[in-house]
Design a protein around this motif. Sequence first.
Motif, short mmCIF file in Angstrom:
data_model
loop_
_atom_site.label_atom_id
_atom_site.label_comp_id
_atom_site.label_asym_id
_atom_site.label_seq_id
_atom_site.Cartn_x
_atom_site.Cartn_y
_atom_site.Cartn_z
N SER A 5 12.04 52.15 57.77
CA SER A 5 11.78 53.55 57.46
C SER A 5 11.61 53.77 55.97
O SER A 5 10.71 54.49 55.53
CB SER A 5 12.91 54.43 57.99
N ALA A 6 12.48 53.13 55.16
CA ALA A 6 12.42 53.30 53.71
C ALA A 6 11.14 52.71 53.14
O ALA A 6 10.50 53.30 52.25
CB ALA A 6 13.64 52.65 53.06
N ALA A 7 10.74 51.53 53.66
CA ALA A 7 9.54 50.87 53.15
C ALA A 7 8.31 51.72 53.39
O ALA A 7 7.42 51.81 52.54
CB ALA A 7 9.38 49.51 53.82
N GLY A 8 8.24 52.36 54.55
CA GLY A 8 7.07 53.15 54.88
C GLY A 8 6.97 54.47 54.15
O GLY A 8 5.92 55.12 54.17
N SER A 9 8.06 54.87 53.50
CA SER A 9 8.06 56.16 52.81
C SER A 9 8.02 56.02 51.29
O SER A 9 8.10 57.02 50.58
CB SER A 9 9.29 56.97 53.22
N ARG B 16 5.57 49.73 45.75
CA ARG B 16 5.26 49.15 47.06
C ARG B 16 4.67 47.76 46.91
O ARG B 16 4.93 46.87 47.74
CB ARG B 16 4.29 50.07 47.82
N ILE B 17 3.90 47.53 45.88
CA ILE B 17 3.33 46.20 45.63
C ILE B 17 4.44 45.21 45.27
O ILE B 17 4.50 44.09 45.79
CB ILE B 17 2.27 46.26 44.51
N LYS B 18 5.34 45.62 44.39
CA LYS B 18 6.43 44.74 43.97
C LYS B 18 7.34 44.38 45.15
O LYS B 18 7.75 43.24 45.30
CB LYS B 18 7.24 45.41 42.86
N MET B 19 7.64 45.38 45.99
CA MET B 19 8.50 45.12 47.13
C MET B 19 7.80 44.22 48.15
O MET B 19 8.44 43.36 48.77
CB MET B 19 8.93 46.42 47.78
N ALA B 20 6.51 44.40 48.33
CA ALA B 20 5.76 43.56 49.27
C ALA B 20 5.81 42.10 48.85
O ALA B 20 5.90 41.20 49.70
CB ALA B 20 4.31 44.04 49.35
#
Length: 531
Positions: free
Chosen positions: A177-181, A188-192
């Motif tokens: 849920s957190a990733a999608g928001s 988002r790029i760094k987390m991916a």
Amino acid sequence: MKKRTKRFAAAAAAVQMAVLTSISAFPSYASNGYEKSATYYSDDWVINFWNSESSRMDEELAQIAADGFNSIILVVPWNEFQPDMNPCRYEEYPMEKFHKVMNAAGQHGLDVYLRVGYTWDYSEGGNGTQRYQDLLYDETTKAAWLDYVKTIYEAGKAHSNFAGGFLTWEDFWNFVSAAGSMKDTEERIKMAEKIGYQAYVQQKCTLEELQQQYGVTVESYERLPLPETGATDFLLFFQFYDDFLNQLLLQSQSVFPNLSMEVRLDVDPISALGGGYIGAGHEVTFPCQNASYTAAMYSVTMGQESNTEITAAQALSAMEANLARAGSFNNGKPFYLEQLLFTDNTPQFDYNAKLMANEMAGFITGMEPILKARTMGYGIWAYRNYGSNALFNSQFGLGEKGWDFSEGSSVVERNGINMARLTAKSSISQNFGGRLGNNGSVKVRFHGESSEPRQIWVHLGSETKYVNIDGSQDYFLEFAGRDNQITFSADGTVYVDNVNVYDFETDGKLYSMEGTELEMIGAVRQLNGSL
């Protein structure tokens, strides 16, 4: 459960019904060892069970056995049992209580299953949800997790009535849920990259396929961000996360043999290119790696249209079809429906389909042939109604921990249990932060004792109520306002115990919070007798 908007809930129901397949033949798993389980949390609830005293444990377990159950489920929170991960440290009180429950259950002929890794608790030791995210990339957290799983397994197997355990997808879903928001693209790029999502997608499809099939255009995999919730490429993230859960389960099984996992039977709606929705199922998790069975939550709402009422016949037909479909993906293993929901009054899911009130008993007793044919057991989540108690150490099992005691107040032992002792001009209080929801008035229940007539004042923020106390009695108060702190004071020596501050009561329709029988316990007893 994952929270969804009504729009996505309706889409999910439509997708679920569309993917149901014809019923296939299954072998029967019925036997004298069929598991009939009740989740056990005593007279509080799962979030603070392990720091409560459960002074009526023997009586409660005897009632569970008398109702025809032959096993209980214990929810074992990772953070509360293992508050420190480097080095690993385990709390003494919950570990001692663990063995106490195992022994008591054995005396009543009850096997014990463990839900391993529950996310939520009020204990000290850090943010439980952050741990689950760190499992994706932090080696220290992974090592601590395996140490915790191994420790819980070894504690369980020391008892002859230990039956096994399971993880659940729900406890790991907060990061999804957190990733999608996430709103910031660079974040988002760094987390991916950090969690390995970019490397996973690179193995799955070319950049051209990524654009054609998912509508994502990036110059390189290193610039690929985590997708937004509901986007077409979120299908890839679901697949990535299912793979992560499978790998984590396999690693966990190396220290906890035959550990299963509650899998997600429903289907997530994903926006399709050009409009409409496609279904993202999680069937690759259904075999549960090396486990001999598949754990699962099952609700009568599965595959049903939102905001509808259904009959027992409709619910049973859907149950047969849903389990048949699920069984075609798990290598023929039996299911353990350890969280079988025939009712759910959670406000966030009020839009879900519901059984008609006069059809509920018929559904419960009507499950018997389906359960015998397709499962090795089932479990009840809300055996006894519970309030969403916002207090830590609500029964003073940990002494004064979590509370502020003024001069003249203390924790004392009376008749073998701990109570808070108040004297004139003394007080006890607890700041419970933002643990209450937003579900209307705040209810306060507590036990009070005195040897002569006294008054107890209960303060919730700026609102104060009082009760007259003489002897031993349970009390109930209701507050219109909301605050983060509760305080008790008195005009003389009194004793307070078993404090419950809540704004929502989960209704399982079997037993009330006080332990009195409710309308569906007879049907459940009949089902247990037939199984």
